[in-house]
Design an enzyme around this catalytic site. Structure first.
Site, PDB file in Angstrom:
ATOM      1  N   ASP A   1      47.620 -56.587 -49.404  1.00 28.44           N
ATOM      2  CA  ASP A   1      46.921 -57.875 -49.301  1.00 28.44           C
ATOM      3  C   ASP A   1      46.691 -58.472 -50.680  1.00 28.44           C
ATOM      4  O   ASP A   1      46.826 -59.683 -50.872  1.00 28.44           O
ATOM      5  CB  ASP A   1      45.590 -57.687 -48.571  1.00 28.44           C
ATOM      6  CG  ASP A   1      44.842 -59.012 -48.401  1.00 28.44           C
ATOM      7  OD1 ASP A   1      45.440 -59.937 -47.831  1.00 28.44           O
ATOM      8  OD2 ASP A   1      43.688 -59.121 -48.843  1.00 28.44           O
ATOM      9  N   GLU A   2      46.371 -57.614 -51.634  1.00 26.95           N
ATOM     10  CA  GLU A   2      46.155 -58.077 -53.002  1.00 26.95           C
ATOM     11  C   GLU A   2      47.460 -58.630 -53.594  1.00 26.95           C
ATOM     12  O   GLU A   2      47.465 -59.675 -54.253  1.00 26.95           O
ATOM     13  CB  GLU A   2      45.622 -56.914 -53.848  1.00 26.95           C
ATOM     14  CG  GLU A   2      45.163 -57.296 -55.234  1.00 26.95           C
ATOM     15  CD  GLU A   2      44.089 -58.373 -55.225  1.00 26.95           C
ATOM     16  OE1 GLU A   2      43.245 -58.384 -54.311  1.00 26.95           O
ATOM     17  OE2 GLU A   2      44.122 -59.221 -56.135  1.00 26.95           O
TER      18      GLU A   2
END
Lengths: 217, 217
Positions: free
Chosen positions: A140-141
């Site tokens: 997600d990062e």
């Protein structure tokens, strides 16, 4: 690192277990739906002159394979038009001077912001075995930085991940992110986490991000 | 906390922003595919007599709403057959004396294991705004404990999440996990993260876990 002129980005993570590496994307315009070019978004998100600490630099905890991959990417910045992105402690540091939507900036008086994947401050400290959630958080990062730099994608709308093989602690994983399309103010991306030699796929994921323009404060 | 005799579990997290709460599950046998009852799995995973620190206890950083919900669940343990589960620093501490498959136990010489969602040691320190990955990690952690206690589900095979509303830092979110079915050595679960009054849904997710029996060392 990011390749200049293409709508994609990824970053070299300081986490030993997980390392992001990009490749070239097809089918994308060089400007986002909002008209900001990747170059201008990069220069806004990653100011060259800053006192902020860049965590995307080798440290003593990096394994030889990770160092070697870092050097490989660094070489690309000399010839292939790639850019090395810094990675500050927090995304808030990256968007200093910009106003968050929905009044989010005022929801806490804490000042020691860190990105979630940077909770542990000691170099080389990382993840417990077999925790799928930690890989999703890293993906997600990586997605979120890519989304922002590829077209001002700011919020995760959805994420899916399929785990294929376990990542042993201390090993190197390379995350490749593709921006598949930008449509209706949404960025559609896919990510593969695999060994450096691409023989072992650790996980595949896809994500959708909502585009939102940040204004000057 | 977990309701005795039902194939579901969740835990009260020490994280201020995210609090796990279970409810009752339909359509499940009281024993797993491998024959271990929830009770025996709970007693193995959460030994009553131990020197290990239980992090699932109120601390000064908890907001009044979180304390109140904790008390509400604690009351259930007196009458409704609910059990309060402890939460140790690491899942390794929960499964002490059991052997991990695939030789995973020997992949690192580090001893300071912590679950990923417990990276930050200071009480009340938590997540940066709007980081979807942190919520997925928390859901995976809640899924994984539920999966293990509901039927020896050990490894995440896949996870999907749809984000509905942002969770402001410092606010309370309740995670409810359902075990939808157990089939072909797989546990299928769903999770909803919402405000305590259930008026705001923050995210919905689903996950599949692989069942694997742990052996005595």
């Amino acid at each position: 690192m990011i390749r200049r002129g293409f709508q994609e980005a990824a970053r070299l993570s300081r986490h030993r277990a997980l390392l992001g590496g990009p490749h070239i994307l097809p089918r994308l315009n060089p400007t986002s739906a909002f008209g900001s070019s990747t170059d201008s978004l990069v220069s806004r998100f990653c100011p060259e002159k800053t006192d902020l600490k860049d965590y995307a630099l080798p440290n003593a905890s990096w394994c030889p394979d990770m160092l070697s991959l870092y050097q490989e990417f660094l070489e690309k910045t000399k010839a292939d038009g790639w850019i090395k992105l810094p990675s500050f402690k927090s995304n808030r540091e990256h968007i200093q001077g910009l106003k968050l939507p929905f009044g989010l900036a005022a929801t806490s008086d804490k000042s020691d912001w860190r990105i979630f994947t940077r909770c542990i401050q000691e170099e080389g400290q990382g993840y417990e075995f077999a925790h799928g959630g930690s890989l999703v958080a890293m993906m997600d990062e990586t997605f979120s930085k890519t989304a922002y730099l590829a077209g001002e994608g700011l919020f995760t709308l959805s994420l899916s991940i399929r785990f294929k093989n376990l990542i042993p602690v201390g090993s190197l994983a390379v995350l490749n992110v593709d921006v598949d399309k930008i449509e209706d103010q949404k960025l559609y991306m896919s990510c593969i986490a695999q060994s450096r030699d691409q023989k072992t796929v650790y996980a595949k994921s896809s994500g959708v991000f909502l585009q939102l323009q940040l204004e000057q404060e």
